[in-house]
Design a protein around this motif. Structure first.
Motif, mmCIF file in Angstrom:
data_model
loop_
_atom_site.group_PDB
_atom_site.id
_atom_site.type_symbol
_atom_site.label_atom_id
_atom_site.label_comp_id
_atom_site.label_asym_id
_atom_site.label_seq_id
_atom_site.Cartn_x
_atom_site.Cartn_y
_atom_site.Cartn_z
ATOM 1 N N PRO A 47 -1.770 -19.102 56.790
ATOM 2 C CA PRO A 47 -2.749 -18.813 55.734
ATOM 3 C C PRO A 47 -3.770 -17.748 56.127
ATOM 4 O O PRO A 47 -4.159 -16.923 55.298
ATOM 5 N N LEU A 48 -4.226 -17.770 57.393
ATOM 6 C CA LEU A 48 -5.163 -16.736 57.831
ATOM 7 C C LEU A 48 -4.513 -15.361 57.804
ATOM 8 O O LEU A 48 -5.098 -14.380 57.328
ATOM 9 N N GLU A 49 -3.294 -15.282 58.307
ATOM 10 C CA GLU A 49 -2.585 -13.997 58.295
ATOM 11 C C GLU A 49 -2.405 -13.488 56.871
ATOM 12 O O GLU A 49 -2.602 -12.297 56.589
ATOM 13 N N TRP A 50 -2.020 -14.389 55.964
ATOM 14 C CA TRP A 50 -1.787 -14.001 54.565
ATOM 15 C C TRP A 50 -3.089 -13.498 53.935
ATOM 16 O O TRP A 50 -3.107 -12.474 53.246
ATOM 17 N N THR A 51 -4.171 -14.219 54.170
ATOM 18 C CA THR A 51 -5.461 -13.846 53.574
ATOM 19 C C THR A 51 -5.922 -12.480 54.073
ATOM 20 O O THR A 51 -6.388 -11.637 53.293
ATOM 21 N N ILE A 52 -5.791 -12.239 55.360
ATOM 22 C CA ILE A 52 -6.184 -10.945 55.930
ATOM 23 C C ILE A 52 -5.330 -9.828 55.342
ATOM 24 O O ILE A 52 -5.840 -8.761 54.960
ATOM 25 N N ARG A 53 -4.049 -10.077 55.216
ATOM 26 C CA ARG A 53 -3.130 -9.048 54.727
ATOM 27 C C ARG A 53 -3.374 -8.717 53.255
ATOM 28 O O ARG A 53 -3.340 -7.553 52.854
ATOM 29 N N HIS A 54 -3.634 -9.730 52.444
ATOM 30 C CA HIS A 54 -3.731 -9.518 50.994
ATOM 31 C C HIS A 54 -5.143 -9.184 50.511
ATOM 32 O O HIS A 54 -5.303 -8.655 49.410
ATOM 33 N N HIS A 55 -6.157 -9.507 51.308
ATOM 34 C CA HIS A 55 -7.534 -9.219 50.873
ATOM 35 C C HIS A 55 -8.232 -8.187 51.762
ATOM 36 O O HIS A 55 -9.400 -7.858 51.482
ATOM 37 N N SER A 56 -7.547 -7.714 52.787
ATOM 38 C CA SER A 56 -8.095 -6.663 53.656
ATOM 39 C C SER A 56 -9.487 -7.014 54.178
ATOM 40 O O SER A 56 -10.392 -6.184 54.190
ATOM 41 N N VAL A 57 -9.667 -8.268 54.579
ATOM 42 C CA VAL A 57 -10.948 -8.697 55.127
ATOM 43 C C VAL A 57 -10.923 -8.560 56.646
ATOM 44 O O VAL A 57 -9.856 -8.526 57.274
ATOM 45 N N THR A 100 -8.055 -25.368 37.106
ATOM 46 C CA THR A 100 -8.132 -26.673 37.774
ATOM 47 C C THR A 100 -6.848 -27.008 38.516
ATOM 48 O O THR A 100 -6.622 -28.161 38.887
ATOM 49 N N GLU A 101 -6.003 -26.018 38.748
ATOM 50 C CA GLU A 101 -4.751 -26.230 39.455
ATOM 51 C C GLU A 101 -4.736 -25.435 40.758
ATOM 52 O O GLU A 101 -5.358 -24.380 40.867
ATOM 53 N N LEU A 102 -4.024 -25.958 41.740
ATOM 54 C CA LEU A 102 -3.749 -25.241 42.986
ATOM 55 C C LEU A 102 -2.294 -24.824 42.957
ATOM 56 O O LEU A 102 -1.395 -25.665 43.022
ATOM 57 N N VAL A 103 -2.076 -23.535 42.844
ATOM 58 C CA VAL A 103 -0.734 -22.978 42.674
ATOM 59 C C VAL A 103 -0.257 -22.439 44.007
ATOM 60 O O VAL A 103 -0.899 -21.551 44.594
ATOM 61 N N VAL A 104 0.864 -22.968 44.508
ATOM 62 C CA VAL A 104 1.411 -22.531 45.794
ATOM 63 C C VAL A 104 1.852 -21.078 45.673
ATOM 64 O O VAL A 104 2.631 -20.722 44.784
ATOM 65 N N ILE A 105 1.333 -20.236 46.558
ATOM 66 C CA ILE A 105 1.661 -18.818 46.499
ATOM 67 C C ILE A 105 2.445 -18.350 47.716
ATOM 68 O O ILE A 105 3.065 -17.293 47.681
ATOM 69 N N ASP A 106 2.435 -19.140 48.775
ATOM 70 C CA ASP A 106 3.176 -18.742 49.975
ATOM 71 C C ASP A 106 3.317 -19.940 50.874
ATOM 72 O O ASP A 106 2.444 -20.802 50.934
ATOM 73 N N GLN A 107 4.438 -20.011 51.566
ATOM 74 C CA GLN A 107 4.629 -21.076 52.549
ATOM 75 C C GLN A 107 5.639 -20.614 53.566
ATOM 76 O O GLN A 107 6.425 -19.693 53.338
ATOM 77 N N VAL A 108 5.614 -21.265 54.710
ATOM 78 C CA VAL A 108 6.535 -20.910 55.786
ATOM 79 C C VAL A 108 7.025 -22.195 56.425
ATOM 80 O O VAL A 108 6.289 -23.169 56.534
ATOM 81 N N SER A 109 8.297 -22.223 56.802
ATOM 82 C CA SER A 109 8.858 -23.374 57.487
ATOM 83 C C SER A 109 8.524 -23.290 58.963
ATOM 84 O O SER A 109 8.810 -22.277 59.611
ATOM 85 N N MET A 110 7.895 -24.348 59.469
ATOM 86 C CA MET A 110 7.483 -24.354 60.873
ATOM 87 C C MET A 110 8.595 -24.972 61.727
ATOM 88 O O MET A 110 9.212 -25.909 61.332
#
Length: 363
Positions: free
Chosen positions: A142-152, A353-363
Motif C-alpha cells: 500500500p505504501l508503494e502504491w500510494t507513493i507511485r500514484h500520488h507522487s508524495v 460510504t464504501e471501501l472499493v478494493v483498487i489493488d492487492q498482491v498475493s504474499m
C-alpha cells in the motif's frame, strides 16, 4: 437437528460448570472503548462460525463473551477467572494489542489463544496463535502504491500510543526511508485522547503531503471527522491501517479520493471465499445487521480455527502455535482459518460510504 449455539455469561458458566459435548470458547470482543463500534459485528460473526461448527460436528459450542474494551488489566483478570474455572477450551480475541499483551501473560501455554487482527511481531507466547497480518505485509505494498500514484514524498505518521501502532510506525519508517521518502512528523496519541485540530495543524506545519493513520475505532473516526471539518481531507493523502466500513460509515463517508485503507479484508472484495462468507452472514442476520467488516471476518476465521484445533487432538502433544501450523500443513482442502494465510496487501479507496478494493498482491 443442528445443536444450538449458546452465548453464555462467564458468571453463569462458572456457576454451572462444564458440560459433556460442549466446546467452551472465551470470546474477547470489544463491547466498549475505542473499538466498541466493531463489537456487534464481531459477536455476529463468532456466532455464525460457531453455528457452522455445530452443524458439521454435532458439538455444542458455547461462546463466553468478555468485554475486551475494558482496561487491559481488567480483561486479563476476567480471563484468568474463566480459565481457572476450566469451562473453556480456548480463547478467540479481536481487540487491541495492549489487551493481548496483558491477556497472554495469564494464559497457560497449552491453552490456545487465537488473536485475529493485524498484529505486531516478535511478542507472542507458545499459546498465542496469530492469524492476522504483521506490519511489513500490511504496509509495504500500500505504501508503494500510494507513493507511485500520488507522487508524495513527505509523510506524517499518526497512531495510538500502544504496542501495535508503535511497531507499525517502526516498520513504516524502515519502508519509507528505503523508498526515498521523508518522515516529517511521528506522533503517538493516547487512546481516547485524539485532538484532530492539533494533529491537522502539526501536519500542516510539517508540510506533510501524506499521513499514515494508525488510530483504531473511535479515535480514527474522531480524526477523520476533524480532518474534514478543518479542510484537511482534500489536503493530505490519508492511508489508514485500521479503517473498516463501519468506521467509514461513522465518519459520514468520504468522496475526496484521498482516503485509503490497508486492511486484511473488505466487504466488496470479489474472491469466492469472501463472497461465500458474506452470503452466509446476510442470510443469517439480514441486510440491516452491522457490517461484517475486517475485524469481524477475522473473528469468524478464529472461531473456526479454534474448533479445528480442538477436534484435531494435536493440542495433546504440542503447543497451540505448532499445532496450528501442523494443521495448516496437513490440510488438503481449501479453508478459511489457515495459519499463515496472509491477508496483507489489500488496498481500498473510500468512495462515499464504501471501501472499493483498487489493488492487492498475493504474499
Amino acid at each position: 437437528m443442528t445443536p444450538p449455539v449458546s452465548l453464555v455469561l462467564p458468571s453463569t458458566l462458572m456457576l454451572r460448570g462444564p458440560m459433556p459435548g460442549t466446546l467452551g470458547i472465551g470470546l474477547l470482543a470489544p463491547l466498549s472503548g475505542v473499538m466498541g463500534i466493531a463489537g456487534p459485528s464481531i459477536l455476529n460473526c463468532a456466532q455464525l462460525a460457531a453455528e457452522y461448527v455445530a452443524e458439521r460436528t454435532g458439538f455444542h459450542p458455547e461462546l463466553v463473551p468478555i468485554d475486551a474494551g475494558q482496561r487491559p488489566a481488567e480483561v486479563a483478570r476476567a480471563v484468568r477467572q474463566l480459565l481457572d474455572s476450566r469451562v473453556v477450551q480456548g480463547l478467540v480475541g479481536a481487540h487491541t494489542s495492549d489487551v493481548r499483551v496483558a491477556v497472554s501473560r495469564v494464559v497457560p501455554q497449552e491453552v490456545p489463544y487465537i488473536f485475529t487482527p493485524p498484529h505486531e511481531t516478535g511478542s507472542g507466547r507458545p499459546g498465542t496463535v496469530f492469524t492476522g497480518s504483521a506490519p511489513q505485509l500490511q504496509l509495504r505494498h500500500p505504501l508503494e502504491w500510494t507513493i507511485r500514484h500520488h507522487s508524495v514524498r513527505r509523510w506524517a505518521l499518526v497512531g495510538g500510543d500502544y504496542v501495535w501502532p508503535r511497531q507499525v510506525h517502526s516498520e513504516a519508517r524502515r519502508i519509507l526511508r528505503a523508498l526515498g521518502q521523508e518522515i516529517v512528523l511521528d506522533r503517538f496519541v493516547g487512546l481516547g485522547s485524539v485532538d484532530p485540530e492539533r494533529l491537522v495543524d502539526e501536519a500542516r506545519r510539517s508540510r506533510a503531503e501524506a499521513i499514515l493513520v494508525s488510530l483504531v475505532g473511535r479515535d480514527g473516526i474522531t480524526f477523520h471527522r476533524g480532518a474534514a471539518e478543518y479542510g484537511a481531507d482534500r489536503q493530505f493523502v490519508r492511508l489508514c491501517t485500521a479503517l473498516d466500513e463501519n468506521c467509514l460509515l461513522a465518519i459520514g463517508g468520504d468522496s475526496t479520493g484521498m482516503l485509503y485503507s490497508a486492511m486484511p479484508s473488505f466487504i466488496l472484495q470479489q474472491d469466492d471465499e469472501h463472497q461465500n462468507f458474506l452470503e452466509l452472514y446476510l442470510r443469517r442476520f439480514g441486510v440491516t445487521a452491522p457490517l461484517p467488516a475486517s475485524y469481524a471476518e477475522g473473528c469468524y476465521d478464529g472461531v473456526l480455527l479454534l474448533a479445528e484445533l480442538w477436534m484435531s487432538d494435536l493440542l495433546d502433544s504440542m503447543p497451540p502455535v505448532h499445532a496450528a501450523l501442523s494443521l495448516a500443513a496437513a490440510s488438503k482442502r481449501p479453508g478459511r482459518a489457515v495459519v499463515g494465510r496472509s491477508p496483507g496487501g489489500r488496498l481500498a479507496r473510500a468512495e462515499g460510504t464504501e471501501l472499493v478494493v483498487i489493488d492487492q498482491v498475493s504474499m
